[in-house]
Design a protein around this motif. Structure first.
Motif, mmCIF file in Angstrom:
data_model
loop_
_atom_site.group_PDB
_atom_site.id
_atom_site.type_symbol
_atom_site.label_atom_id
_atom_site.label_comp_id
_atom_site.label_asym_id
_atom_site.label_seq_id
_atom_site.Cartn_x
_atom_site.Cartn_y
_atom_site.Cartn_z
ATOM 1 N N LEU A 1 34.354 41.188 -93.606
ATOM 2 C CA LEU A 1 32.937 40.954 -93.837
ATOM 3 C C LEU A 1 32.152 42.262 -93.887
ATOM 4 O O LEU A 1 31.172 42.386 -94.637
ATOM 5 N N SER A 2 32.579 43.242 -93.112
ATOM 6 C CA SER A 2 31.936 44.562 -93.167
ATOM 7 C C SER A 2 32.141 45.184 -94.540
ATOM 8 O O SER A 2 31.235 45.833 -95.092
ATOM 9 N N LYS A 3 33.330 44.968 -95.112
ATOM 10 C CA LYS A 3 33.613 45.463 -96.455
ATOM 11 C C LYS A 3 32.737 44.733 -97.480
ATOM 12 O O LYS A 3 32.257 45.339 -98.448
ATOM 13 N N VAL A 4 32.516 43.458 -97.262
ATOM 14 C CA VAL A 4 31.657 42.672 -98.157
ATOM 15 C C VAL A 4 30.236 43.242 -98.150
ATOM 16 O O VAL A 4 29.588 43.330 -99.199
ATOM 17 N N VAL A 5 29.741 43.617 -96.987
ATOM 18 C CA VAL A 5 28.404 44.203 -96.874
ATOM 19 C C VAL A 5 28.311 45.445 -97.759
ATOM 20 O O VAL A 5 27.325 45.651 -98.478
ATOM 21 N N GLN A 6 29.352 46.277 -97.698
ATOM 22 C CA GLN A 6 29.379 47.492 -98.526
ATOM 23 C C GLN A 6 29.405 47.146 -100.010
ATOM 24 O O GLN A 6 28.713 47.772 -100.825
ATOM 25 N N MET A 7 30.215 46.150 -100.383
ATOM 26 C CA MET A 7 30.298 45.728 -101.786
ATOM 27 C C MET A 7 28.955 45.201 -102.269
ATOM 28 O O MET A 7 28.557 45.446 -103.409
ATOM 29 N N ASN B 1 35.195 55.213 -104.296
ATOM 30 C CA ASN B 1 35.923 55.434 -103.045
ATOM 31 C C ASN B 1 37.043 56.451 -103.195
ATOM 32 O O ASN B 1 37.692 56.809 -102.212
ATOM 33 N N GLY B 2 37.273 56.881 -104.424
ATOM 34 C CA GLY B 2 38.334 57.850 -104.677
ATOM 35 C C GLY B 2 39.714 57.318 -104.353
ATOM 36 O O GLY B 2 40.611 58.068 -103.966
ATOM 37 N N THR B 3 39.891 56.018 -104.509
ATOM 38 C CA THR B 3 41.167 55.386 -104.169
ATOM 39 C C THR B 3 42.053 55.328 -105.414
ATOM 40 O O THR B 3 42.006 54.375 -106.190
ATOM 41 N N THR B 4 42.860 56.351 -105.606
ATOM 42 C CA THR B 4 43.697 56.454 -106.801
ATOM 43 C C THR B 4 44.661 55.289 -106.908
ATOM 44 O O THR B 4 44.857 54.717 -107.984
ATOM 45 N N PHE B 5 45.262 54.897 -105.795
ATOM 46 C CA PHE B 5 46.239 53.803 -105.831
ATOM 47 C C PHE B 5 45.594 52.520 -106.332
ATOM 48 O O PHE B 5 46.150 51.810 -107.171
ATOM 49 N N GLU B 6 44.400 52.230 -105.840
ATOM 50 C CA GLU B 6 43.740 51.011 -106.249
ATOM 51 C C GLU B 6 43.294 51.079 -107.706
ATOM 52 O O GLU B 6 43.280 50.086 -108.405
ATOM 53 N N GLN B 7 42.909 52.282 -108.172
ATOM 54 C CA GLN B 7 42.549 52.418 -109.576
ATOM 55 C C GLN B 7 43.756 52.115 -110.447
ATOM 56 O O GLN B 7 43.657 51.451 -111.480
ATOM 57 N N THR B 8 44.921 52.599 -110.024
ATOM 58 C CA THR B 8 46.154 52.312 -110.755
ATOM 59 C C THR B 8 46.465 50.832 -110.711
ATOM 60 O O THR B 8 46.832 50.223 -111.717
ATOM 61 N N ALA B 9 46.293 50.233 -109.544
ATOM 62 C CA ALA B 9 46.548 48.800 -109.391
ATOM 63 C C ALA B 9 45.618 47.989 -110.276
ATOM 64 O O ALA B 9 46.017 46.976 -110.860
ATOM 65 N N LEU B 10 44.367 48.446 -110.402
ATOM 66 C CA LEU B 10 43.403 47.749 -111.253
ATOM 67 C C LEU B 10 43.842 47.800 -112.704
ATOM 68 O O LEU B 10 43.773 46.795 -113.424
ATOM 69 N N SER B 11 44.302 48.971 -113.131
ATOM 70 C CA SER B 11 44.766 49.109 -114.520
ATOM 71 C C SER B 11 45.957 48.202 -114.787
ATOM 72 O O SER B 11 46.045 47.565 -115.843
#
Length: 362
Positions: free
Chosen positions: A63-69, A217-227
């Motif tokens: 839920l804390s992450k949701v607040v940020q989103m 967030n500079g999250t390279t792994f997640e950017q790759t996962a998104l692609s």
């Protein structure tokens, strides 16, 4: 996602002016109003949930992450800044609503249901699975291909403050962001009776929003996962569109209905076989096993196009607007006010600049 909110709102208006009893959809409106307000009744401010020492720490973290989103959505994506997704509700069930889709046996055109001041939509939503299944069975008895799908979230298009639900709180960070950005996008623009426009627009916002969320967030792994995720979706969508086209050609041919039924079954068999071959080459496509585990019929295939049919067009418009979200929204709002044939012409032209998938003429 289910656009049940307009039906809810008009139901409330109808009750206030005292003519709901004259409406042929009385029982449907009633279950929609009752179901929605039961959801609202269960919701609590996220800040209150996080402050409660008895709440699971994992839920608090999410839920804390949701607040940020939610803050990112308004500040960086220019999505509506309101109370939506600032409350949490545990419904104690896996889905919030169940959608019923139906197509004629020898057509891919989804049945439409029309409502006062709302326009027409390609599905009918129920807060009770039993009621959805009963209605689906009535349609099957009338000869329709029918699909009932559980829905984990819906948008009230800004008419109410939509809460975060237990039905999707267990999503990965990527999928949670996708859902929130998608549903908030429906509050930016909604064209009554044009599901393909509404859902494709929201999906375009969702894709761009998630890309920017992880980039920030500079999250390279997640950017790759998104692609990888979007590539997987493109393969799946192209596969469905390929066999949709085969079915469309068959249904418009001059062969007898009995022959059409035989060939229709063969096309669905070919679809399953091709999926298995693709999955053997790309193991990540196994994430669609659940989809192919359902009964394949016209209604199920038609639902795929609802959410992606015009996606290349909206991505093309975003590109034309220099990836500026506010300019993109302004352009889409202008287009939404045009007659449907003019909207289609603009969207088809925009898609030419982004030919990832073919846009199906409507």
């Amino acid at each position: 996602m289910l656009r049940i909110s307009y039906i809810l709102k008009i139901s409330i208006v109808v009750i206030q002016v005292g003519w709901l009893s004259a409406c042929a959809n009385l029982s449907y409106y009633a279950q929609a109003v009752d179901g929605h307000f039961k959801v609202i009744h269960r919701s609590r401010p996220i800040s209150t949930v996080i402050a409660n020492p008895a709440v699971d720490p994992k839920l608090k973290q999410t839920l804390s992450k949701v607040v940020q989103m939610r803050e990112f959505a308004s500040q960086e994506l220019k999505l509506p800044d309101n109370l939506s997704y600032t409350r949490y509700a545990d419904l104690e069930r896996p889905f919030v609503v169940w959608n019923v889709f139906a197509s004629p046996e020898l057509s891919l055109k989804l049945k439409k249901w029309c409502f006062v001041q709302v326009g027409c939509v390609n599905y009918r939503g129920f807060f009770s699975q039993a009621k959805a299944e009963r209605y689906a069975e009535e349609l099957r008895q009338d000869g329709y291909d029918v699909h009932v799908g559980g829905i984990r979230a819906y948008s009230t298009l800004g008419w109410f403050s939509d809460p975060v639900l237990n039905t999707f709180i267990g999503y990965s960070e990527m999928d949670l962001a996708r859902l929130i950005f998608h549903e908030l996008a429906h509050q930016v623009v909604y064209v009554p009776g044009d599901t393909a426009f509404n859902e494709s627009f929201a999906t375009a916002v969702e894709h761009e929003g998630v890309r920017r969320w992880f980039a920030s967030n500079g999250t390279t792994f997640e950017q790759t996962a998104l692609s990888i995720r979007q590539e997987r979706e493109a393969i799946f969508t192209n596969l469905i569109f390929k066999h949709r086209k085969k079915l469309q050609e068959l249904f418009h041919s001059n062969v007898s209905d009995s022959e059409k039924r035989i060939r229709k079954a063969h096309i669905f068999d070919e679809l399953r076989t091709e999926f298995l071959h693709l999955k053997a080459e790309k193991s990540e496509l196994a994430s669609y096993d659940w989809w192919f585990g359902q009964t394949l019929n016209n209604a199920l295939l038609a639902t795929v196009s609802i959410y992606t049919q015009l996606l290349p067009a909206f991505k093309g418009i975003l590109k034309q607007q220099g990836q500026d979200m506010q300019h993109f929204f302004d352009a889409v709002i202008r287009i939404s006010k045009l007659p449907k044939h003019e909207r289609n012409a603009i969207l088809l032209k925009a898609a030419e600049n982004n030919p990832q998938w073919n846009v199906v003429e409507r």
